[in-house]
Design an enzyme around this catalytic site. Structure first.
Site, mmCIF file in Angstrom:
data_model
loop_
_atom_site.group_PDB
_atom_site.id
_atom_site.type_symbol
_atom_site.label_atom_id
_atom_site.label_comp_id
_atom_site.label_asym_id
_atom_site.label_seq_id
_atom_site.Cartn_x
_atom_site.Cartn_y
_atom_site.Cartn_z
ATOM 1 N N TYR A 22 0.870 -1.161 -0.021
ATOM 2 C CA TYR A 22 -0.236 -0.001 0.023
ATOM 3 C C TYR A 22 0.949 1.144 0.143
ATOM 4 O O TYR A 22 0.639 2.084 -0.766
ATOM 5 C CB TYR A 22 -1.141 0.046 1.171
ATOM 6 C CG TYR A 22 -1.885 -1.056 1.305
ATOM 7 C CD1 TYR A 22 -2.947 -1.152 0.297
ATOM 8 C CD2 TYR A 22 -1.716 -2.323 2.134
ATOM 9 C CE1 TYR A 22 -3.854 -2.051 0.623
ATOM 10 C CE2 TYR A 22 -2.662 -3.263 1.980
ATOM 11 C CZ TYR A 22 -3.565 -3.414 1.141
ATOM 12 O OH TYR A 22 -4.552 -4.353 1.098
ATOM 13 N N ASN A 45 -12.592 -1.091 -5.061
ATOM 14 C CA ASN A 45 -12.349 -1.828 -6.412
ATOM 15 C C ASN A 45 -13.527 -2.750 -6.416
ATOM 16 O O ASN A 45 -13.487 -3.854 -5.823
ATOM 17 C CB ASN A 45 -11.005 -2.387 -6.634
ATOM 18 C CG ASN A 45 -10.972 -3.322 -7.972
ATOM 19 O OD1 ASN A 45 -11.922 -3.107 -8.579
ATOM 20 N ND2 ASN A 45 -10.257 -3.976 -7.938
ATOM 21 N N CYS A 53 -6.651 -5.843 -7.382
ATOM 22 C CA CYS A 53 -6.359 -5.367 -6.068
ATOM 23 C C CYS A 53 -5.699 -6.416 -5.228
ATOM 24 O O CYS A 53 -5.066 -6.111 -4.164
ATOM 25 C CB CYS A 53 -7.647 -4.956 -5.482
ATOM 26 S SG CYS A 53 -8.957 -6.106 -5.430
ATOM 27 N N HIS A 54 -5.819 -7.638 -5.745
ATOM 28 C CA HIS A 54 -5.028 -8.818 -4.829
ATOM 29 C C HIS A 54 -3.502 -8.862 -4.824
ATOM 30 O O HIS A 54 -2.979 -9.394 -4.144
ATOM 31 C CB HIS A 54 -5.557 -10.161 -5.394
ATOM 32 C CG HIS A 54 -5.308 -10.504 -6.770
ATOM 33 N ND1 HIS A 54 -5.991 -10.053 -7.917
ATOM 34 C CD2 HIS A 54 -4.254 -11.186 -7.408
ATOM 35 C CE1 HIS A 54 -5.445 -10.277 -8.842
ATOM 36 N NE2 HIS A 54 -4.455 -11.070 -8.722
ATOM 37 N N GLU A 80 -1.149 -16.901 -9.950
ATOM 38 C CA GLU A 80 -0.453 -15.970 -11.132
ATOM 39 C C GLU A 80 1.166 -16.623 -11.115
ATOM 40 O O GLU A 80 1.753 -16.586 -11.889
ATOM 41 C CB GLU A 80 -0.555 -14.686 -10.756
ATOM 42 C CG GLU A 80 -1.989 -14.043 -11.096
ATOM 43 C CD GLU A 80 -1.957 -12.678 -10.837
ATOM 44 O OE1 GLU A 80 -2.930 -12.075 -11.154
ATOM 45 O OE2 GLU A 80 -1.180 -11.972 -10.128
#
Length: 83
Positions: A22, A45, A53-54, A80
């Site tokens: 962040y 979001n 956002c993850h 991912e």
């Protein structure tokens, strides 16, 4: 808000399998003292998979909160990384 849009655009710049914090996201946007506002924009979001956002975690390395649940956040990041 303008900040939300800027945050969401910045989220799109984080490559799949990579993460940011962040505070790192706030610094990237040129607003290093706006960490809470950035976190609020990430949380606002509504298109979680399209606007990733993850990919934002806490500075400690912990996953942190996620409106969709930490289990889903962890699964998306793992997916991912394995691709």
């Amino acid at each position: 808000t303008e900040l939300q849009v800027a945050v969401w655009r910045a989220l799109l710049e984080i490559p799949p399998g990579a993460v940011s914090t962040y505070s790192g996201l706030a610094e990237h946007l040129g607003k290093p003292t706006a960490v809470r506002a950035v976190a609020s924009a990430v949380a606002a979001n509504h298109l979680a998979y399209l606007i990733p956002c993850h990919r934002v975690i806490q500075a400690t390395g912990a996953l942190g909160g996620d409106r969709w649940g930490l289990e889903r956040k962890a699964a998306l990041l793992a997916r991912e990384l394995s691709s």
